[in-house]
Design a protein around this motif. Structure first.
Motif, short mmCIF file in Angstrom:
data_model
loop_
_atom_site.label_atom_id
_atom_site.label_comp_id
_atom_site.label_asym_id
_atom_site.label_seq_id
_atom_site.Cartn_x
_atom_site.Cartn_y
_atom_site.Cartn_z
N TYR A 126 0.83 -1.20 0.00
CA TYR A 126 0.00 0.00 0.00
C TYR A 126 0.87 1.26 0.00
O TYR A 126 0.56 2.24 -0.70
CB TYR A 126 -0.91 -0.01 1.22
CG TYR A 126 -1.80 1.20 1.35
CD1 TYR A 126 -2.98 1.30 0.63
CD2 TYR A 126 -1.45 2.26 2.17
CE1 TYR A 126 -3.80 2.42 0.73
CE2 TYR A 126 -2.26 3.39 2.29
CZ TYR A 126 -3.43 3.46 1.56
OH TYR A 126 -4.22 4.57 1.66
N GLU A 127 1.95 1.25 0.76
CA GLU A 127 2.83 2.41 0.82
C GLU A 127 3.56 2.64 -0.50
O GLU A 127 4.00 3.76 -0.79
CB GLU A 127 3.84 2.24 1.96
CG GLU A 127 3.20 2.27 3.35
CD GLU A 127 4.20 1.96 4.45
OE1 GLU A 127 5.40 1.76 4.13
OE2 GLU A 127 3.80 1.88 5.62
N SER A 128 3.71 1.59 -1.31
CA SER A 128 4.42 1.74 -2.58
C SER A 128 3.51 2.28 -3.69
O SER A 128 4.01 2.79 -4.70
CB SER A 128 5.00 0.40 -3.02
OG SER A 128 3.97 -0.53 -3.36
N ILE A 129 2.21 2.18 -3.52
CA ILE A 129 1.28 2.57 -4.57
C ILE A 129 1.36 4.06 -4.90
O ILE A 129 1.36 4.43 -6.08
CB ILE A 129 -0.16 2.17 -4.20
CG1 ILE A 129 -0.29 0.65 -4.17
CG2 ILE A 129 -1.16 2.75 -5.19
CD1 ILE A 129 0.11 -0.01 -5.46
N PRO A 130 1.42 4.98 -3.91
CA PRO A 130 1.55 6.40 -4.27
C PRO A 130 2.77 6.69 -5.15
O PRO A 130 2.72 7.56 -6.04
CB PRO A 130 1.64 7.11 -2.92
CG PRO A 130 0.89 6.20 -1.99
CD PRO A 130 1.22 4.82 -2.46
N ASN A 131 3.88 5.97 -4.90
CA ASN A 131 5.06 6.17 -5.74
C ASN A 131 4.80 5.71 -7.17
O ASN A 131 5.24 6.35 -8.14
CB ASN A 131 6.25 5.41 -5.16
CG ASN A 131 6.73 5.99 -3.85
OD1 ASN A 131 6.64 7.19 -3.63
ND2 ASN A 131 7.24 5.14 -2.97
N VAL A 132 4.07 4.60 -7.30
CA VAL A 132 3.71 4.11 -8.64
C VAL A 132 2.83 5.12 -9.35
O VAL A 132 3.03 5.45 -10.52
CB VAL A 132 3.00 2.74 -8.52
CG1 VAL A 132 2.50 2.29 -9.90
CG2 VAL A 132 3.93 1.70 -7.93
N ARG A 133 1.84 5.64 -8.63
CA ARG A 133 0.94 6.64 -9.21
C ARG A 133 1.70 7.89 -9.65
O ARG A 133 1.48 8.41 -10.75
CB ARG A 133 -0.13 7.02 -8.18
CG ARG A 133 -1.08 8.13 -8.61
CD ARG A 133 -1.70 8.78 -7.40
NE ARG A 133 -0.69 9.35 -6.52
CZ ARG A 133 -0.90 9.68 -5.24
NH1 ARG A 133 -2.08 9.47 -4.69
NH2 ARG A 133 0.07 10.20 -4.51
N GLY A 139 5.55 10.47 -15.93
CA GLY A 139 5.68 10.00 -17.30
C GLY A 139 4.70 10.70 -18.23
O GLY A 139 5.04 11.06 -19.36
N ALA A 140 3.46 10.91 -17.74
CA ALA A 140 2.46 11.62 -18.54
C ALA A 140 2.91 13.04 -18.83
O ALA A 140 2.77 13.54 -19.96
CB ALA A 140 1.12 11.61 -17.80
N GLN A 206 -4.49 8.73 -17.35
CA GLN A 206 -5.69 7.99 -16.98
C GLN A 206 -5.37 6.91 -15.95
O GLN A 206 -6.13 6.71 -14.99
CB GLN A 206 -6.32 7.36 -18.22
CG GLN A 206 -6.96 8.37 -19.17
CD GLN A 206 -7.49 7.72 -20.43
OE1 GLN A 206 -7.11 6.60 -20.78
NE2 GLN A 206 -8.37 8.42 -21.13
N THR A 207 -4.25 6.23 -16.11
CA THR A 207 -3.86 5.20 -15.15
C THR A 207 -3.57 5.80 -13.78
O THR A 207 -4.00 5.27 -12.75
CB THR A 207 -2.62 4.44 -15.67
OG1 THR A 207 -2.92 3.85 -16.94
CG2 THR A 207 -2.20 3.35 -14.69
N ALA A 208 -2.85 6.92 -13.78
CA ALA A 208 -2.54 7.58 -12.50
C ALA A 208 -3.82 8.05 -11.81
O ALA A 208 -3.96 7.90 -10.58
CB ALA A 208 -1.61 8.77 -12.74
N ASP A 209 -4.77 8.60 -12.57
CA ASP A 209 -6.03 9.05 -11.98
C ASP A 209 -6.83 7.88 -11.43
O ASP A 209 -7.47 7.99 -10.37
CB ASP A 209 -6.86 9.81 -13.02
CG ASP A 209 -6.21 11.13 -13.42
OD1 ASP A 209 -5.36 11.62 -12.67
OD2 ASP A 209 -6.57 11.66 -14.50
N SER A 210 -6.82 6.75 -12.14
CA SER A 210 -7.56 5.58 -11.67
C SER A 210 -6.96 5.04 -10.38
O SER A 210 -7.69 4.68 -9.43
CB SER A 210 -7.55 4.48 -12.75
OG SER A 210 -8.20 4.92 -13.92
#
Length: 269
Positions: A126-133, A139-140, A206-210
């Motif tokens: 869960y803590e890694s997800i914000p970094n992925v977003r 990138g966008a 779109q992926t980051a927003d989702s």
């Protein structure tokens, strides 16, 4: 104090910083546009003045024209470089503060997750997800900037090509300038068509927003996570995020394929 209440000031500051960074980037692009196109236009104006103005008439002097033209070019170049550097510094400082606020937000959300007595494996995930977003968002923005740069080159180059072609009727050197600009326009258009910067930027955004929507829904316990036990909610969250990331990977692979292959791909029923 609930997590939603605790993170509200941080969320508001993050929104304000993102708005300030977006404005600074826009002004930086304007200063870069003036640094390149505006100053190039000044040089072209001085050159055109030396070529086309009849200096045999009284009151017209080549020296005065060149003096004021060079002075205007130096002042314009210095000012555009100064403002470009100012906006770049603003973006850098605001970005650092934004990263700090995002880290603070992640810390508050992680504390809420820990309070739910979930497994350490899911906490780490869960803590890694914000970094992925955030990586998707960066990138966008990177692809969006590249697309805007090459698209701007095509637009301005097309206009300058028309002007140079018209001027070529009077002076032969303009025909070579028109050829060079036309080649630059063609190269830029080819790069846009091949690398598909706009499509890549749109998919990443779109992926980051989702992902951000899922993070917020899970943190606040709404939508699919409403009235769901913590263990079930964590499994749903991980499944949905991985589904979103898998869709992004498929979109990237589809963009890498030639157009004829993408058109032949069967549509899902």
């Amino acid at each position: 104090m609930t997590t939603a209440t605790a993170t509200l000031p941080v969320e508001q500051r993050i929104i304000a910083l993102e708005s300030q960074i977006s404005e600074a980037r826009f002004l930086k692009r304007l200063s870069m546009l003036w640094l390149t196109v505006g100053n190039a236009a000044l040089v072209c104006a001085v050159v055109a003045g030396n070529l086309f103005i009849d200096y045999s008439k009284p009151g017209l002097g080549r020296v005065m024209l060149n003096f004021f033209g060079v002075a205007a070019f130096l002042a314009s170049s210095s000012g555009s470089i100064y403002w470009w550097n100012q906006h770049r510094s603003t973006i850098r400082n605001k970005t650092v503060e934004l990263r700090q606020k995002e880290a603070e937000k992640r810390s508050l959300q992680a504390a809420e997750v820990a309070a739910r007595s979930l497994s350490s494996t899911f906490r780490t995930y869960y803590e890694s997800i914000p970094n992925v977003r955030d990586e998707f968002r960066r990138g966008a923005e990177r692809y969006r900037s590249r697309h805007n740069l090459f698209q701007l080159t095509v637009i301005i180059g097309s206009i300058l090509t028309s002007v140079s072609t018209t001027a070529a009727a009077e002076q032969g050197i303009w025909s070579w300038i028109a050829v060079g600009i036309s080649a630059l326009v063609s190269i830029s258009a080819g790069i846009i068509a091949y690398f598909k910067f706009r499509e890549r930027s749109l998919n990443l955004q779109q992926t980051a927003d989702s992902i951000d929507l899922e993070v917020q829904s899970y943190t606040l316990g709404i939508r699919r996570y409403k009235d769901v036990p913590p263990e079930v909610a964590s499994a749903l969250f991980a499944e949905e995020v991985e589904r979103i990331r898998e869709e992004q990977r498929k979109k990237e692979l589809q963009l890498e394929q030639p157009p004829e292959v993408s058109q032949q791909r069967p549509q899902p029923a």
